[in-house]
Design a protein around this motif. Structure first.
Motif, PDB file in Angstrom:
ATOM      1  N   GLN A 104      -5.102  25.720 -10.663  1.00  0.00           N
ATOM      2  CA  GLN A 104      -5.246  26.757 -11.676  1.00  0.00           C
ATOM      3  C   GLN A 104      -5.222  26.196 -13.101  1.00  0.00           C
ATOM      4  O   GLN A 104      -5.487  26.924 -14.065  1.00  0.00           O
ATOM      5  N   ALA A 105      -4.919  24.922 -13.261  1.00  0.00           N
ATOM      6  CA  ALA A 105      -4.733  24.358 -14.595  1.00  0.00           C
ATOM      7  C   ALA A 105      -6.052  24.211 -15.333  1.00  0.00           C
ATOM      8  O   ALA A 105      -7.072  23.847 -14.746  1.00  0.00           O
ATOM      9  N   GLY A 106      -6.041  24.512 -16.633  1.00  0.00           N
ATOM     10  CA  GLY A 106      -7.157  24.142 -17.477  1.00  0.00           C
ATOM     11  C   GLY A 106      -7.179  22.629 -17.593  1.00  0.00           C
ATOM     12  O   GLY A 106      -6.147  21.970 -17.432  1.00  0.00           O
ATOM     13  N   TRP A 107      -8.355  22.078 -17.866  1.00  0.00           N
ATOM     14  CA  TRP A 107      -8.452  20.615 -17.803  1.00  0.00           C
ATOM     15  C   TRP A 107      -7.577  19.952 -18.863  1.00  0.00           C
ATOM     16  O   TRP A 107      -6.938  18.932 -18.582  1.00  0.00           O
ATOM     17  N   ARG A 108      -7.506  20.515 -20.046  1.00  0.00           N
ATOM     18  CA  ARG A 108      -6.748  19.857 -21.109  1.00  0.00           C
ATOM     19  C   ARG A 108      -5.255  19.887 -20.809  1.00  0.00           C
ATOM     20  O   ARG A 108      -4.565  18.864 -20.949  1.00  0.00           O
ATOM     21  N   ASP A 109      -4.738  21.036 -20.406  1.00  0.00           N
ATOM     22  CA  ASP A 109      -3.325  21.121 -20.045  1.00  0.00           C
ATOM     23  C   ASP A 109      -3.033  20.244 -18.828  1.00  0.00           C
ATOM     24  O   ASP A 109      -1.990  19.588 -18.748  1.00  0.00           O
ATOM     25  N   ALA A 112      -0.419  17.113 -18.996  1.00  0.00           N
ATOM     26  CA  ALA A 112       0.789  17.094 -18.161  1.00  0.00           C
ATOM     27  C   ALA A 112       0.791  15.874 -17.247  1.00  0.00           C
ATOM     28  O   ALA A 112       1.830  15.225 -17.061  1.00  0.00           O
ATOM     29  N   ARG A 113      -0.366  15.543 -16.674  1.00  0.00           N
ATOM     30  CA  ARG A 113      -0.430  14.382 -15.802  1.00  0.00           C
ATOM     31  C   ARG A 113      -0.158  13.092 -16.567  1.00  0.00           C
ATOM     32  O   ARG A 113       0.537  12.192 -16.065  1.00  0.00           O
ATOM     33  N   ALA A 114      -0.688  12.972 -17.778  1.00  0.00           N
ATOM     34  CA  ALA A 114      -0.461  11.770 -18.585  1.00  0.00           C
ATOM     35  C   ALA A 114       1.025  11.589 -18.880  1.00  0.00           C
ATOM     36  O   ALA A 114       1.563  10.477 -18.790  1.00  0.00           O
ATOM     37  N   HIS A 115       1.695  12.669 -19.214  1.00  0.00           N
ATOM     38  CA  HIS A 115       3.130  12.576 -19.484  1.00  0.00           C
ATOM     39  C   HIS A 115       3.906  12.209 -18.221  1.00  0.00           C
ATOM     40  O   HIS A 115       4.849  11.410 -18.276  1.00  0.00           O
ATOM     41  N   SER A 116       3.515  12.788 -17.098  1.00  0.00           N
ATOM     42  CA  SER A 116       4.193  12.478 -15.842  1.00  0.00           C
ATOM     43  C   SER A 116       3.980  11.013 -15.470  1.00  0.00           C
ATOM     44  O   SER A 116       4.920  10.323 -15.058  1.00  0.00           O
ATOM     45  N   ALA A 117       2.751  10.527 -15.608  1.00  0.00           N
ATOM     46  CA  ALA A 117       2.466   9.127 -15.281  1.00  0.00           C
ATOM     47  C   ALA A 117       3.254   8.186 -16.176  1.00  0.00           C
ATOM     48  O   ALA A 117       3.794   7.176 -15.705  1.00  0.00           O
ATOM     49  N   ARG A 118       3.326   8.506 -17.451  1.00  0.00           N
ATOM     50  CA  ARG A 118       4.096   7.656 -18.370  1.00  0.00           C
ATOM     51  C   ARG A 118       5.567   7.612 -17.950  1.00  0.00           C
ATOM     52  O   ARG A 118       6.191   6.539 -17.933  1.00  0.00           O
ATOM     53  N   ASP A 129       0.837  -1.204   0.000  1.00  0.00           N
ATOM     54  CA  ASP A 129       0.000   0.000   0.000  1.00  0.00           C
ATOM     55  C   ASP A 129       0.869   1.250   0.000  1.00  0.00           C
ATOM     56  O   ASP A 129       0.587   2.227  -0.710  1.00  0.00           O
ATOM     57  N   GLU A 130       1.917   1.221   0.803  1.00  0.00           N
ATOM     58  CA  GLU A 130       2.829   2.368   0.869  1.00  0.00           C
ATOM     59  C   GLU A 130       3.556   2.572  -0.460  1.00  0.00           C
ATOM     60  O   GLU A 130       3.809   3.709  -0.875  1.00  0.00           O
ATOM     61  N   LEU A 131       3.872   1.477  -1.133  1.00  0.00           N
ATOM     62  CA  LEU A 131       4.531   1.590  -2.443  1.00  0.00           C
ATOM     63  C   LEU A 131       3.600   2.221  -3.477  1.00  0.00           C
ATOM     64  O   LEU A 131       4.046   2.984  -4.338  1.00  0.00           O
ATOM     65  N   ALA A 132       2.321   1.886  -3.408  1.00  0.00           N
ATOM     66  CA  ALA A 132       1.363   2.517  -4.316  1.00  0.00           C
ATOM     67  C   ALA A 132       1.343   4.028  -4.081  1.00  0.00           C
ATOM     68  O   ALA A 132       1.337   4.825  -5.036  1.00  0.00           O
ATOM     69  N   ASP A 133       1.348   4.439  -2.824  1.00  0.00           N
ATOM     70  CA  ASP A 133       1.421   5.864  -2.515  1.00  0.00           C
ATOM     71  C   ASP A 133       2.730   6.463  -3.019  1.00  0.00           C
ATOM     72  O   ASP A 133       2.766   7.606  -3.499  1.00  0.00           O
ATOM     73  N   TRP A 134       3.808   5.700  -2.891  1.00  0.00           N
ATOM     74  CA  TRP A 134       5.126   6.159  -3.361  1.00  0.00           C
ATOM     75  C   TRP A 134       5.071   6.478  -4.852  1.00  0.00           C
ATOM     76  O   TRP A 134       5.610   7.502  -5.308  1.00  0.00           O
ATOM     77  N   VAL A 135       4.418   5.626  -5.608  1.00  0.00           N
ATOM     78  CA  VAL A 135       4.293   5.851  -7.053  1.00  0.00           C
ATOM     79  C   VAL A 135       3.490   7.115  -7.320  1.00  0.00           C
ATOM     80  O   VAL A 135       3.918   7.996  -8.087  1.00  0.00           O
ATOM     81  N   PHE A 136       2.327   7.236  -6.694  1.00  0.00           N
ATOM     82  CA  PHE A 136       1.483   8.395  -6.948  1.00  0.00           C
ATOM     83  C   PHE A 136       2.114   9.683  -6.452  1.00  0.00           C
ATOM     84  O   PHE A 136       1.823  10.763  -6.982  1.00  0.00           O
ATOM     85  N   GLY A 137       2.976   9.570  -5.464  1.00  0.00           N
ATOM     86  CA  GLY A 137       3.672  10.754  -4.989  1.00  0.00           C
ATOM     87  C   GLY A 137       4.653  11.315  -6.002  1.00  0.00           C
ATOM     88  O   GLY A 137       5.099  12.464  -5.857  1.00  0.00           O
ATOM     89  N   ARG A 138       4.973  10.541  -7.017  1.00  0.00           N
ATOM     90  CA  ARG A 138       5.909  10.974  -8.047  1.00  0.00           C
ATOM     91  C   ARG A 138       5.221  11.363  -9.350  1.00  0.00           C
ATOM     92  O   ARG A 138       5.859  11.889 -10.253  1.00  0.00           O
ATOM     93  N   ILE A 139       3.940  11.094  -9.452  1.00  0.00           N
ATOM     94  CA  ILE A 139       3.175  11.499 -10.623  1.00  0.00           C
ATOM     95  C   ILE A 139       2.585  12.878 -10.363  1.00  0.00           C
ATOM     96  O   ILE A 139       1.913  13.094  -9.358  1.00  0.00           O
TER      97      ILE A 139
END
Length: 220
Positions: free
Chosen positions: A72-77, A81-87, A56-66
């Protein structure tokens, strides 16, 4: 004698991530993590109750880096950005793919991340239902793309054109495959990774159209 660095939950989880990077998720155990830290496995139980909690902690570790979308972000931007970070994160830590959506006991970092994604969509006009659909399809795309990249039959540094040239099957029996290879790969310095942005924009375009349709229905 130098004082030993005290154990903390953060150090234990970082060590577990390092073990997973080297040996995969199957290599993560209280014993292997303790060994990496230079302590007996029993010492870890003062901070982590069991292996399941460690996962469980490792799952949090992953999300902490995405990266999460900012308020303030527009939804598309924000989604792009999140998709690129997750990849980037999941490519660097392939074991994360088996954890990101599989844990029953979601940690605070995971929940905060999910809330930020949904919040970005909701603040920008998405209904609850459309926000959920958008979140699902974007994650399915990112996770599927990363998994595909991890299993491509190319050698490190090998060009796709050289790989295709060794295949005996791209001939007139498969006219549309041959057409695609000749137009997109031969002489084009093609890289499969470049497909990520093209696919992502197709999804974002479709969500833009669906959002406009939903807004039209609500105002009609």
């Amino acid at each position: 004698m130098a004082a030993r660095t005290p154990l903390t939950r953060e150090r234990i989880v970082d060590a577990a991530a390092a073990v997973a990077d080297e040996s995969g998720l199957a290599g993560v155990s209280m014993r292997s993590v303790g060994k990496r830290l230079g302590v007996e496995a029993m010492s870890l139980y003062h901070h982590i109750a069991a292996k399941e909690q460690l996962l469980d902690e490792l799952a949090d570790w992953v999300f902490g880096r995405i990266g999460s979308p900012s308020p303030q972000a527009g939804w598309r931007d924000g989604m792009r950005a999140r998709a690129h970070s997750a990849r980037e994160v999941l490519s660097a830590h392939p074991w994360g793919l088996t954890l990101v959506e599989s844990r029953r006991a979601a940690g605070p970092v995971l929940l905060e991340h999910h809330d930020a994604v949904l919040g970005c969509l909701r603040r920008n006009g998405f209904s609850v239902v459309l926000a959920a659909h958008a979140f699902s399809v974007l994650d399915a795309y990112v996770y599927g793309f990363v998994l595909t990249e991890q299993n491509l039959p190319f050698k490190p540094g090998e060009r796709v054109e050289d790989f295709v040239a060794e295949l005996p099957t791209f001939d007139e029996r498969y006219p549309y495959m041959l057409e695609m290879v000749n137009e997109m790969i031969v002489g084009q310095d093609y890289a499969y990774g470049n497909e990520f942005d093209h696919g992502l924009e197709l999804i974002l375009d479709a969500l833009t159209a669906r959002l406009a349709t939903e807004a039209g229905h609500s105002s009609g």
